[in-house]
Design a protein around this motif. Sequence first.
Motif, mmCIF file in Angstrom:
data_model
loop_
_atom_site.group_PDB
_atom_site.id
_atom_site.type_symbol
_atom_site.label_atom_id
_atom_site.label_comp_id
_atom_site.label_asym_id
_atom_site.label_seq_id
_atom_site.Cartn_x
_atom_site.Cartn_y
_atom_site.Cartn_z
ATOM 1 N N CYS A 10 44.860 41.831 48.373
ATOM 2 C CA CYS A 10 45.292 41.624 46.924
ATOM 3 C C CYS A 10 46.026 40.652 46.591
ATOM 4 O O CYS A 10 45.950 39.894 45.630
ATOM 5 C CB CYS A 10 45.972 43.128 46.565
ATOM 6 N N LEU A 98 37.684 45.219 46.063
ATOM 7 C CA LEU A 98 37.189 45.331 44.584
ATOM 8 C C LEU A 98 36.649 46.876 44.488
ATOM 9 O O LEU A 98 36.950 47.455 43.627
ATOM 10 C CB LEU A 98 36.051 44.163 44.061
ATOM 11 N N LEU A 101 39.011 49.589 44.399
ATOM 12 C CA LEU A 101 39.903 49.791 43.320
ATOM 13 C C LEU A 101 39.063 49.871 42.034
ATOM 14 O O LEU A 101 39.390 49.719 41.097
ATOM 15 C CB LEU A 101 40.858 48.213 43.002
ATOM 16 N N ASN A 102 37.836 50.263 42.460
ATOM 17 C CA ASN A 102 36.890 50.448 40.981
ATOM 18 C C ASN A 102 36.947 49.249 40.044
ATOM 19 O O ASN A 102 36.828 49.475 38.728
ATOM 20 C CB ASN A 102 37.191 51.718 40.411
ATOM 21 N N ILE A 103 36.868 48.064 40.713
ATOM 22 C CA ILE A 103 36.705 46.692 39.921
ATOM 23 C C ILE A 103 35.297 46.382 40.097
ATOM 24 O O ILE A 103 34.723 46.301 41.084
ATOM 25 C CB ILE A 103 37.533 45.555 40.395
ATOM 26 N N GLU A 104 34.397 45.858 39.096
ATOM 27 C CA GLU A 104 33.096 45.599 39.103
ATOM 28 C C GLU A 104 33.090 44.334 39.974
ATOM 29 O O GLU A 104 34.066 43.676 40.173
ATOM 30 C CB GLU A 104 32.581 45.149 37.593
ATOM 31 N N HIS A 106 32.334 40.999 41.762
ATOM 32 C CA HIS A 106 32.585 39.470 41.423
ATOM 33 C C HIS A 106 32.598 38.606 42.478
ATOM 34 O O HIS A 106 32.757 39.132 43.811
ATOM 35 C CB HIS A 106 34.117 39.360 40.709
ATOM 36 N N THR A 114 38.590 32.912 36.033
ATOM 37 C CA THR A 114 39.868 33.798 35.297
ATOM 38 C C THR A 114 41.133 32.866 35.053
ATOM 39 O O THR A 114 41.498 32.856 34.031
ATOM 40 C CB THR A 114 40.289 34.856 36.528
#
Length: 161
Positions: A10, A98, A101-104, A106, A114
């Motif tokens: 992270c 990712l 953490l339930n992040i789509e 990438h 970003t």
Amino acid sequence: MWENLDSKYCYIILILIYTGMRIGELLNLKNEDIDLHNSCLTIRESKTDAGVRIIPISSKIFNLFVTNMVKDQEYFLKGDTTNQLSYSTFKPRFQKLLKSLNIEPHTIHDTRHTFATLLNNANANQSAITKLIGHSDFSITENVYTHKDTEELRKAIDLLC
């Protein structure tokens, strides 16, 4: 990401997002290239000549460097069993983080997009964005790296009122 700083990966992702470094630049970053006194990083090796640059460290991530620098370690990011974290080790861990953490999904390179988008949305100077991201001109940065979301587009339209 900010709520999960106990994870090594992270803090690495946040550093990528707030510096605009390419993953190779971060993996090659040596402790001697991190100037905490002047709060800046020196990128000595990059994909392009424009990529060789100095990046000020945002106050938002300054402590990520302070807490994760290990004295007498050559590279800022050390591998599990090697002197330097490798791309082949980092990439699957990035994807796994990712997902956890339930992040789509990438790509690691999306962190540069970003970074550029956040600066562009904050109306940062175009020359500064170009230099920070390590490009030779703003058209590359604007056309490829900055993504205006609907809310930013709405703000632009509302300027017409």
